[in-house]
Write an enzyme that holds these catalytic residues in place. Structure first.
Site, mmCIF file in Angstrom:
data_model
loop_
_atom_site.group_PDB
_atom_site.id
_atom_site.type_symbol
_atom_site.label_atom_id
_atom_site.label_comp_id
_atom_site.label_asym_id
_atom_site.label_seq_id
_atom_site.Cartn_x
_atom_site.Cartn_y
_atom_site.Cartn_z
ATOM 1 N N PRO A 85 0.802 -1.219 0.000
ATOM 2 C CA PRO A 85 0.000 0.000 0.000
ATOM 3 C C PRO A 85 0.841 1.277 0.000
ATOM 4 C CG PRO A 85 -1.007 -1.614 1.447
ATOM 5 C CD PRO A 85 0.295 -2.202 0.990
ATOM 6 N N SER A 89 5.583 1.916 -7.169
ATOM 7 C CA SER A 89 6.721 2.096 -8.075
ATOM 8 C C SER A 89 8.025 2.208 -7.288
ATOM 9 C CB SER A 89 6.511 3.351 -8.926
ATOM 10 O OG SER A 89 5.388 3.199 -9.779
ATOM 11 N N THR A 115 -0.778 -9.702 -9.461
ATOM 12 C CA THR A 115 -1.447 -10.340 -10.590
ATOM 13 C C THR A 115 -1.453 -11.858 -10.438
ATOM 14 O OG1 THR A 115 -0.771 -8.545 -12.049
ATOM 15 C CG2 THR A 115 -1.444 -10.598 -13.103
ATOM 16 N N GLU A 197 10.753 -7.892 -17.593
ATOM 17 C CA GLU A 197 9.305 -7.720 -17.439
ATOM 18 C C GLU A 197 8.783 -6.622 -18.364
ATOM 19 O OE1 GLU A 197 6.041 -6.796 -13.920
ATOM 20 O OE2 GLU A 197 7.975 -5.783 -13.879
ATOM 21 N N ARG A 223 -17.244 0.262 -43.860
ATOM 22 C CA ARG A 223 -18.280 1.221 -43.485
ATOM 23 C C ARG A 223 -18.397 2.340 -44.525
ATOM 24 N NH1 ARG A 223 -23.004 2.472 -41.015
ATOM 25 N NH2 ARG A 223 -22.930 4.475 -39.907
ATOM 26 N N GLY A 297 -20.178 5.656 -33.094
ATOM 27 C CA GLY A 297 -20.971 5.001 -32.058
ATOM 28 C C GLY A 297 -20.717 3.516 -31.959
ATOM 29 N N GLY A 321 5.760 -0.852 -12.751
ATOM 30 C CA GLY A 321 6.115 0.525 -12.448
ATOM 31 C C GLY A 321 5.507 1.397 -13.526
#
Length: 336
Positions: A85, A89, A115, A197, A223, A297, A321
């Site tokens: 807590p 970082s 994780t 990482e 579209r 949309g 981080g």
């Protein structure tokens, strides 16, 4: 899904064959991470296990290496608990104590943002075993079974569901041989793993950017408005071109860093992995956000899936981080 990938022999690509891995290169691993992210394979937490494995492989005992690599290759999750807590970082400010009591360490305290802890077989936990020196001293890594008595895992609900957790340790006891590396040496041991990482995060983010781009490109070429496809308008074409350019540059840089890592050149790993992580995570976020705008949309609806890509892309700039920490690493490498 992860176990199915294990059955196909697709996990542990870059992990050493002598410990049960596939014995491939890190370039191979980045390709796997990129393409599985591009294909929306639900194996995001696999990268967390790879991150933990880097530390075990360089500092762990042979038994620890074999246990972790075989676990990953069998389709089990592995986790790494660093943040607290009051120490995210700034990992050197971690305070959760591990007190040696006979032939066991006793852990009491809290870890957060962990994780896959709810899925993991083991958790690599950063603890403080000595508070008498500077904050970079006295830190120790411990290999903790996820089912150890006294450990409570509680989910943290996020905008992309349940992937991270709070961990609460109450009189958790692990044997002294659970130390990974040396007692008090965790800060030095973590640095290389954190560099790798960032490349893992970058590779997955690159794949996410490509997926958003592919979906966007498919949409603007189908579209129609004002009697023509919206992709035929110059304003749209140029925005698409900018996204394609950014993704191409990210990919080239990421694989250059991964190739140098495979060649044993780690001289600029911290700086270059930070660069790759910033650019790839920002590219994933930018591409998804641009796609929502260009799809109008429809981009905002769940039917087309782009809103999920946006939610997914918001987290990686925080992983490993925050990107601001990566910018600080780069700044310091420049002597600033």
């Amino acid at each position: 899904m992860l176990r199915r990938f294990a059955e196909l022999g697709w996990l542990g690509i870059s992990l050493p064959a002598e410990h049960g891995g596939q014995g491939g290169t890190f370039v191979d691993e980045c390709l796997f991470l990129e393409e599985t992210a591009r294909g929306l394979a639900p194996i995001t937490a696999y990268g967390t296990g790879l991150t933990a494995a880097q530390t075990y492989l360089h500092w762990g005992t042979d038994e620890q290496k074999r246990t972790i690599v075989e676990s990953i290759c069998a389709g089990s999750f592995e986790a790494i608990a660093l943040s607290e807590p009051g120490a995210g970082s700034d990992l050197a400010s971690a305070r959760m104590p591990a007190v040696l009591d006979g032939d066991h360490f006793v852990l009491d305290g809290q870890k957060t943002w962990t994780t896959a802890a709810h899925l993991a077989a083991h958790i690599l936990v950063l603890t403080r075993t000595d508070s008498s020196g500077g904050k970079h001293e006295g830190l120790t890594l411990l290999m903790v079974p996820a089912d150890v008595p006294g450990l409570v895992v509680r989910p943290i609900d996020t905008m992309y569901g349940h992937t991270v957790n709070d961990l609460y340790f109450t009189d958790v006891r692990v044997p002294a041989d659970a130390v990974v590396g040396t007692v008090g040496g965790a800060w030095r041991q973590l640095n290389r793993g954190l560099g790798v990482e960032r490349l893992i995060i970058a590779a997955s983010s690159l794949g996410a950017a490509e997926r958003s781009f592919d979906d966007l490109l498919g949409y603007v070429t189908r579209r129609e408005q004002f009697g023509r496809t919206i992709g035929s308008f110059q304003a749209v074409r140029h925005r698409i071109a900018d996204l394609a350019t950014e993704i191409a540059l990210c990919r080239a840089f990421l694989y250059d860093v991964a190739d140098r890592l495979d060649a044993g050149d780690e001289s600029g790993l911290s700086r270059d992995s930070s660069t790759a992580k910033i650019r790839c995570t920002e590219a994933a976020k930018q591409t998804a956000l641009e796609a929502v705008q260009l799809m109008g949309g429809y981009g905002y609806t769940r039917e087309f899936g782009m809103e999920a890509q946006v939610r997914k892309a918001l987290a990686p700039p925080i992983y490993g981080g925050t990107n601001e920490i990566q910018r600080e690493i780069i700044s310091r490498s420049l002597g600033l």
